[in-house]
Design an enzyme around this catalytic site. Structure first.
Site, PDB file in Angstrom:
ATOM      1  N   GLU A   1       0.866  -1.192   0.000  1.00 48.08           N
ATOM      2  CA  GLU A   1       0.000   0.000   0.000  1.00 48.08           C
ATOM      3  C   GLU A   1       0.891   1.226   0.000  1.00 48.08           C
ATOM      4  O   GLU A   1       1.868   1.278   0.750  1.00 48.08           O
ATOM      5  CB  GLU A   1      -0.898  -0.021   1.251  1.00 48.08           C
ATOM      6  CG  GLU A   1      -1.722   1.252   1.428  1.00 48.08           C
ATOM      7  CD  GLU A   1      -2.579   1.244   2.710  1.00 48.08           C
ATOM      8  OE1 GLU A   1      -3.085   0.160   3.096  1.00 48.08           O
ATOM      9  OE2 GLU A   1      -2.702   2.315   3.335  1.00 48.08           O
TER      10      GLU A   1
ATOM     11  N   GLU B   1      -2.118  11.258   3.941  1.00 53.22           N
ATOM     12  CA  GLU B   1      -3.192  10.993   4.898  1.00 53.22           C
ATOM     13  C   GLU B   1      -3.169  12.093   5.949  1.00 53.22           C
ATOM     14  O   GLU B   1      -2.117  12.615   6.307  1.00 53.22           O
ATOM     15  CB  GLU B   1      -2.982   9.635   5.577  1.00 53.22           C
ATOM     16  CG  GLU B   1      -3.277   8.458   4.691  1.00 53.22           C
ATOM     17  CD  GLU B   1      -3.226   7.154   5.476  1.00 53.22           C
ATOM     18  OE1 GLU B   1      -4.279   6.582   5.746  1.00 53.22           O
ATOM     19  OE2 GLU B   1      -2.102   6.752   5.820  1.00 53.22           O
TER      20      GLU B   1
END
Ligand code: MG
Length: 518
Positions: free
Chosen positions: A391, A396
């Site tokens: 990933e 974020e």
């Protein structure tokens, strides 16, 4: 790196030697490759008059790829350089040359004749094209063609044909030019002909207002296929310049040449990246279904998230005013109390290695968790489970920790479940009010994270003695992009119900790859 340097030297040597032999053979110019065309000359910074000889000289001094100017003809058939049909309130086409030159330009210069202008343009100039706009006649279409013929004759008489390119809003003027000089370079300005049509009519370039290309992006590809030169006018904003640079335009015509020069320096295309996929969100309504798929559901997504992601819900995902909006709402759906959207490029576009850019403005508010990230196709095809598949988290942010930007890589051995993920977090100012460019450059051996073109963090294969097999570095397969706005959950935490609607905006998504040297 070494390989790139050798390649660069070889190319540089080739350009140098080609240039010398060309010069010796036919006195041709080696044009600057900076794609800047100074609109009416380089006048703005030094407050020179537009279309003055001084503005042309300055464009040549700055070694711009081109300097544009406008040609009109007086009542007594003198070709002069001026943009407007009037000069000092006198209609140029109905006034004799002698009466016009009674008035000086603001810098004291005489209203230039085309002859004077071209003579300046061939003197001490090895890099700058003379981009000659022939204005249509206000008297008659025929007079426009007569002007065109006289311009071409003069250009040849002054032996300037290798430096001059002709542009016009009048298609017949361009056709007249090619009739006289089939080798002439011509670019059409009006924006109402397809590159196919230009090709069929022997016109060499599309020099259209940039909005034409934004409305018809397919013309960019078609022009490249047809070998039609791409130019756009008059581009004075950084965002428009960036878009044209990303799309590999041959020229950009601008009043703001210094700004364009700066944008070229940081453009991915200047670093050899080629745009392979993008959504500029220049439309309204739901996200383009040829580019985006939805991930739908309210099962918590492995993090006890509290939103239900809906498909094609216009209140949760919509394009408006040039931006994608992903909106979380306080709204009951099935078992949950919030709705939102999670968009992906899965089955639309994936890439293995490249540069990914997402220009986004983050939503503020306690309890939210916007993310820009990537998963590999393998997890959707069920050939690899998470976290073995890998990933890549490009950005974020959780609202409870304002302005703290996180970038991370997860793998079987190094992931957030064990708190061993490769990660970096750092406060970055003003992420709620300013569109910031979140980007990664991903090669076989490293993933570099950037914010606003500044390196934020570099992760690399084998760093800190980490395992380099698929269990430790699974970033060697096609990945797709995910844009989502989660609410609550293990990381988002307690939700402040006053933050809704809570909206992440995305100005564009661009994927680039290198066709060589990668
Ligand atoms: Mg013009």
């Amino acid at each position: 790196m070494k390989k790139q340097f050798v390649y660069f030297v070889l190319i540089a040597a080739c350009i140098a030697s080609c240039g010398v032999s060309k010069n010796a053979a036919d006195n041709k110019t080696v044009f600057a490759d900076n794609i800047i065309v100074a609109h009416r000359g380089a006048w703005k910074k030094n407050n020179l008059p537009e279309n003055s000889v001084a503005s042309l000289k300055h464009a040549i001094e700055l070694k711009y790829a081109g300097s544009e100017f406008d040609v009109r003809m007086t009542a007594d058939d003198s070709l002069i350089v001026n943009h407007d049909p009037h000069y000092n309130k006198l209609p140029i086409e109905k006034t004799n040359y002698a009466d016009l030159i009674a008035f000086k330009l603001s810098n004291g210069e005489k209203l230039p004749t085309l002859r004077e202008y071209i003579l300046t343009g061939v003197e001490n100039n090895i890099s700058t094209r003379l981009v000659c706009e022939i204005k249509p006649s206000e008297i008659s279409k025929e007079r426009g063609k007569t002007i065109a013929a006289k311009v071409v004759q003069l250009v040849h008489k002054l032996k300037a044909q290798h430096k001059v390119e002709y542009i016009s809003f009048d298609y017949d003027i361009l056709k007249k030019i090619i009739e006289i000089d089939p080798k002439a370079s011509t670019q059409y300005l009006e924006g109402n002909k397809s590159p196919d049509q230009l090709k069929a009519d022997g016109i060499s370039g599309a020099d259209y207002h940039f909005s034409v290309f934004k409305n018809r992006p397919e013309w960019i590809e078609s022009a490249k296929k047809n070998n039609i030169t791409l130019n756009a006018w008059t581009v004075n904003e950084a965002a428009d310049m960036d878009w044209l640079l990303a799309n590999g335009f041959d020229f950009i015509t601008t009043d703001e040449s210094e700004l364009l020069f700066e944008r070229i320096k940081i453009s991915p295309t200047a670093a050899g990246w080629k745009l392979v996929w993008s959504d500029e969100f220049d439309y309204t309504g739901l996200p383009d279904s040829t580019k985006w798929t939805y991930e739908v559901g309210g099962h918590g997504w492995g993090n006890n998230e509290q939103q239900f992601y809906l498909e094609k819900s216009l209140e949760n995902s919509y394009v408006k005013e040039g931006k994608l909006h992903i909106a979380a709402l306080k709204k009951d759906f099935e078992n949950l109390h919030y709705t939102s959207a999670r968009l992906t490029t899965y089955e639309k576009f994936s890439l293995q290695y490249g540069k990914i850019e997402v220009l986004a403005k983050l939503p503020e508010g306690k309890g939210n968790w916007p993310a820009i990230w990537m998963l590999p196709e393998s997890i959707r095809k069920k050939t690899e489970p998470w976290p073995l598949c890998g990933e890549i988290d490009i950005m974020e942010h959780v609202g409870k920790d304002p302005n703290m930007i996180h970038v991370s890589l997860h793998s079987q051995l190094y992931n957030h479940m064990h708190n061993t993920q490769i990660t970096h977090f750092e406060k970055f100012p003003d992420v709620f009010n300013t569109f910031r460019l979140y980007a990664v450059e991903w090669t076989e051996n490293s993933i570099k994270f950037y914010i606003d073109n500044n390196l934020f963090y570099e992760a690399y294969k084998g760093q800190d003695g980490k395992v380099t097999t698929n269990e430790g570095w699974p970033f060697d397969k096609p990945y797709f992009l995910i844009l989502n706005l989660a609410i609550g959950g293990n990381w988002g935490g307690e939700v402040d119900d006053t933050i809704f609607p809570n909206v992440m905006q995305v100005d564009y998504v661009r994927f680039y790859q290198k066709t060589d040297l990668n």
